[in-house]
Write a protein that holds these residues in place. Structure first.
Motif, PDB file in Angstrom:
ATOM      1  N   UNK A  41     -52.073  49.481 -12.401  1.00 43.57           N
ATOM      2  CA  UNK A  41     -52.162  50.935 -12.465  1.00 43.57           C
ATOM      3  C   UNK A  41     -50.815  51.552 -12.853  1.00 43.57           C
ATOM      4  N   UNK A  42     -49.720  51.011 -12.279  1.00 42.46           N
ATOM      5  CA  UNK A  42     -48.388  51.509 -12.632  1.00 42.46           C
ATOM      6  C   UNK A  42     -48.099  51.261 -14.115  1.00 42.46           C
ATOM      7  N   UNK A  43     -48.541  50.119 -14.623  1.00 43.53           N
ATOM      8  CA  UNK A  43     -48.327  49.819 -16.050  1.00 43.53           C
ATOM      9  C   UNK A  43     -49.104  50.787 -16.939  1.00 43.53           C
ATOM     10  N   UNK A  44     -50.294  51.171 -16.516  1.00 45.54           N
ATOM     11  CA  UNK A  44     -51.076  52.154 -17.291  1.00 45.54           C
ATOM     12  C   UNK A  44     -50.356  53.503 -17.316  1.00 45.54           C
ATOM     13  N   UNK A  45     -49.833  53.922 -16.167  1.00 48.81           N
ATOM     14  CA  UNK A  45     -49.105  55.192 -16.085  1.00 48.81           C
ATOM     15  C   UNK A  45     -47.822  55.094 -16.905  1.00 48.81           C
ATOM     16  N   UNK A  46     -47.112  53.971 -16.777  1.00 47.78           N
ATOM     17  CA  UNK A  46     -45.877  53.754 -17.526  1.00 47.78           C
ATOM     18  C   UNK A  46     -46.143  53.791 -19.026  1.00 47.78           C
ATOM     19  N   UNK A  47     -47.201  53.117 -19.483  1.00 46.09           N
ATOM     20  CA  UNK A  47     -47.548  53.106 -20.910  1.00 46.09           C
ATOM     21  C   UNK A  47     -47.773  54.538 -21.412  1.00 46.09           C
ATOM     22  N   UNK A  62     -45.353  53.869 -31.521  1.00 48.62           N
ATOM     23  CA  UNK A  62     -45.121  54.419 -30.185  1.00 48.62           C
ATOM     24  C   UNK A  62     -44.312  53.406 -29.372  1.00 48.62           C
ATOM     25  N   UNK A  63     -43.715  53.870 -28.296  1.00 49.30           N
ATOM     26  CA  UNK A  63     -42.865  53.004 -27.471  1.00 49.30           C
ATOM     27  C   UNK A  63     -43.618  51.797 -26.933  1.00 49.30           C
ATOM     28  N   UNK A  64     -44.873  51.976 -26.541  1.00 52.37           N
ATOM     29  CA  UNK A  64     -45.618  50.839 -25.989  1.00 52.37           C
ATOM     30  C   UNK A  64     -46.018  49.838 -27.068  1.00 52.37           C
ATOM     31  N   UNK A  65     -46.106  50.268 -28.304  1.00 52.47           N
ATOM     32  CA  UNK A  65     -46.518  49.378 -29.395  1.00 52.47           C
ATOM     33  C   UNK A  65     -45.480  48.313 -29.713  1.00 52.47           C
ATOM     34  N   UNK A  66     -44.243  48.532 -29.324  1.00 52.92           N
ATOM     35  CA  UNK A  66     -43.196  47.552 -29.621  1.00 52.92           C
ATOM     36  C   UNK A  66     -42.769  46.805 -28.355  1.00 52.92           C
ATOM     37  N   UNK A  84     -37.836  50.725  -7.716  1.00 51.46           N
ATOM     38  CA  UNK A  84     -38.416  51.604  -6.703  1.00 51.46           C
ATOM     39  C   UNK A  84     -38.434  53.052  -7.177  1.00 51.46           C
ATOM     40  N   UNK A  85     -37.341  53.478  -7.826  1.00 52.69           N
ATOM     41  CA  UNK A  85     -37.276  54.852  -8.343  1.00 52.69           C
ATOM     42  C   UNK A  85     -38.377  55.096  -9.365  1.00 52.69           C
ATOM     43  N   UNK A  86     -38.532  54.185 -10.314  1.00 55.37           N
ATOM     44  CA  UNK A  86     -39.568  54.356 -11.339  1.00 55.37           C
ATOM     45  C   UNK A  86     -40.961  54.263 -10.731  1.00 55.37           C
ATOM     46  N   UNK A  87     -41.159  53.342  -9.822  1.00 51.58           N
ATOM     47  CA  UNK A  87     -42.459  53.186  -9.184  1.00 51.58           C
ATOM     48  C   UNK A  87     -42.848  54.448  -8.418  1.00 51.58           C
ATOM     49  N   UNK A  88     -41.918  54.975  -7.620  1.00 51.88           N
ATOM     50  CA  UNK A  88     -42.176  56.216  -6.873  1.00 51.88           C
ATOM     51  C   UNK A  88     -42.447  57.376  -7.825  1.00 51.88           C
TER      52      UNK A  88
END
Length: 188
Positions: A41-47, A62-66, A84-88
């Motif tokens: 789920x975090x990877x989906x939000x990050x993407x 796009x950033x995720x494409x590379x 932790x900062x990015x996850x939060x």
């Protein structure tokens, strides 16, 4: 304490990476994982977040494409504090978007995603989250050789310590040399 990276530090580090990375890519081994990997789920939000910061446009991927998601995941695995900062922050972005639009961040429209990230940029909560996300996204994107190619950047390789620079074409600055000064001369 918020993480503060100046533009000068970021550029200096990026330039250092562009000089060192091509030579080291063959022997690169990621740092050991300290904080594990982001969850699905975090990877989906990050993407969705990194693609909001650097969307595909005008022949640029796009950033995720590379491989931006994998890059961020590997880099932050070596630093539990940033992880932790990015996850939060990613969880907060998702919660904010669900509250404001009724839809999770990754499934929301591009304009809703921009609005949500703009909110976190202005609010700076969690402290330093947006700046860290922005900086690591730019790092993930602009340190990729495939992006250098699209931008027209060619890495100069040489057996010498420094590569030979191309001869400078003086005609490129001829127009500027004949212009009147663009500054006010103040004598003290």
């Amino acid at each position: 304490m918020p993480i503060h990276v100046t533009r000068r530090t970021f550029i200096g580090t990026s330039v250092g990476l562009t000089v060192i990375a091509p030579a080291a890519l063959g022997s690169f081994s990621p740092a050991p994982l300290l904080g594990g990997s982001f969850g699905a789920n975090e990877k989906r939000i990050l993407r969705a977040a990194i693609d909001t910061l650097i969307p595909a446009a005008a022949g640029m991927p796009a950033a995720s494409e590379i491989g931006g998601v994998g890059y961020v995941d590997r880099v932050t695995a070596a630093d539990a504090k940033i992880r932790a900062l990015l996850s939060d922050g990613l969880r907060a972005v998702d919660t904010h978007c669900r509250t404001a639009t009724g839809v999770e961040f990754a499934a929301s429209r591009p304009d809703q995603q921009r609005d949500a990230l703009s909110h976190f940029e202005r609010a700076d909560t969690p402290a330093g989250f947006f700046a860290a996300l922005r900086d690591i996204t730019y790092e993930a994107y602009y340190t990729q050789p495939q992006i250098w190619t699209v931008l027209g950047y060619t890495f100069r390789r040489s057996s010498k310590r420094t590569a030979q620079l191309e001869r400078f074409d003086e005609s490129r600055v001829a127009r500027v040399r004949v212009m009147a000064p663009l500054f006010l001369d103040v004598s003290s």
